[in-house]
Design an enzyme around this catalytic site. Structure first.
Site, short mmCIF file in Angstrom:
data_model
loop_
_atom_site.label_atom_id
_atom_site.label_comp_id
_atom_site.label_asym_id
_atom_site.label_seq_id
_atom_site.Cartn_x
_atom_site.Cartn_y
_atom_site.Cartn_z
N ALA A 15 0.85 -1.19 0.00
CA ALA A 15 0.00 0.00 0.00
C ALA A 15 0.89 1.24 0.00
O ALA A 15 2.10 1.16 -0.20
CB ALA A 15 -0.92 -0.03 1.22
N LYS B 218 8.88 0.88 12.78
CA LYS B 218 9.22 0.56 11.40
C LYS B 218 10.08 1.65 10.77
O LYS B 218 9.76 2.84 10.85
CB LYS B 218 7.92 0.39 10.59
CG LYS B 218 8.13 0.13 9.11
CD LYS B 218 6.82 -0.21 8.43
CE LYS B 218 6.98 -0.36 6.93
NZ LYS B 218 5.76 -0.87 6.28
N TYR C 116 2.12 2.09 8.03
CA TYR C 116 1.69 2.14 6.64
C TYR C 116 2.37 1.03 5.86
O TYR C 116 3.50 0.65 6.16
CB TYR C 116 1.94 3.51 6.02
CG TYR C 116 3.36 4.03 6.06
CD1 TYR C 116 4.34 3.54 5.20
CD2 TYR C 116 3.72 5.03 6.94
CE1 TYR C 116 5.63 4.03 5.22
CE2 TYR C 116 5.01 5.53 6.98
CZ TYR C 116 5.97 5.03 6.12
OH TYR C 116 7.25 5.51 6.14
N CYS C 117 1.67 0.48 4.87
CA CYS C 117 2.19 -0.60 4.03
C CYS C 117 2.79 -1.72 4.87
O CYS C 117 3.88 -2.21 4.60
CB CYS C 117 3.23 -0.06 3.04
SG CYS C 117 3.59 -1.19 1.66
N ALA C 118 2.08 -2.12 5.92
CA ALA C 118 2.58 -3.15 6.82
C ALA C 118 2.67 -4.49 6.10
O ALA C 118 1.82 -4.82 5.27
CB ALA C 118 1.67 -3.28 8.04
#
Length: 280
Positions: A87, A152, A139-141
């Site tokens: 994502a 992260k 985000y964008c895990a």
């Protein structure tokens, strides 16, 4: 399954991009097409984009995506729909992007991820004990997030082409409020209004950090490039080389990404034009 390097990597830095945010991805694609040559070598391609939202295909389903992108355009962000998984990821001058390209389409996905994870562990270990695994709320895990102290600092996404494999990743080096940016983006784009097909479950900006912020040191992108190269080449064969790829492959890759795969890209100036709309 393990992966062993049998050829030297070419370490190629194509610099900082500020125009069309699809351009560095076009360079990655052209390098992958170059893997068709009999004398092809693996490549590590480094680049920086200042600044844009790199959307995943899942983000295209957000109900107010156009409005959110227009608002972020006012804040100086361009946008691009990328072809690799995941994502949205915010890029800026303090984020180092790295693509590992192999002239091999048969390598197992997990083996490729694990190989690059080992390279990162070696290359970044002076900044702290790095963990690999999903950072929930970021985000964008994903399974191949990498973090320091539970926060992260980057993630990886992989894709295949006809002639090679590409693993693309980004490393948050210098401190910026990227987690807060993504909280605001998903709020404006309508994530909370979606019942199904969400690009991410939820976003907690406090789950995201940077090497500089987490170490309390004035680390720069240039510092990390130098440290990565110095550390990695002690254990793997790497040869620095000027960035070079035939212009014909660049043009073919531009056409492939934009026309065949339908990827879009806009600068911040384009997003804030009164007549701008998302394609399709």
């Amino acid at each position: 399954m393990t992966f062993t390097v049998t050829q030297p990597f070419r370490w190629m830095d194509s610099g900082v991009y500020r125009d069309n945010p699809l351009e560095p991805l076009i360079r990655d694609e052209a390098l992958a097409a170059y893997m068709n040559r009999d004398d092809a070598q693996p490549v590590i391609h480094l680049w920086v984009y200042d600044k844009a939202l790199y959307l995943g295909r899942r983000d295209a389903k957000l109900p107010r995506l156009e409005q959110a992108l227009r608002q972020f355009g006012l804040d100086g962000f361009g946008c691009v729909l990328r072809s690799s998984g995941g994502a949205c990821v915010p890029l800026d001058a303090g984020v180092l992007n790295l693509a590992c390209l192999l002239p091999d389409t048969s390598i197992a996905i997990d083996a490729f991820f694990q190989f690059v994870a080992r390279m990162l562990h070696v290359g970044l270990r002076e900044y702290g004990d790095m963990q690999f695994g999903e950072v929930t709320g970021s985000y964008c895990a994903g399974e191949y997030d990498f973090s320091i102290g539970g926060k992260k600092i980057g993630g990886m996404a992989q894709r295949r082409t006809r002639f090679g494999s590409i693993l693309q990743l980004c490393i948050n080096v210098e401190e910026q409020p990227r987690g807060a940016w993504m909280e605001r983006f998903y709020a404006k784009a309508g994530l909370a209004d979606m019942d199904n097909h969400r690009p991410i479950p939820f976003i907690d900006g406090n789950t995201v950090g940077s090497i500089a912020g987490l170490t309390g040191r004035p680390v720069t992108v240039s510092d990390v490039k130098e440290r990565l190269l110095t550390a990695i080449r002690r254990e793997w064969p790497i040869s620095p080389a000027p960035f070079a790829v035939p212009k014909t492959l660049v043009e073919e890759s531009r056409h492939h990404l934009a026309e065949r795969l339908g990827l879009f890209a806009f600068t911040a100036d384009e997003l804030i034009r009164p007549d701008w709309h998302l394609p399709g």
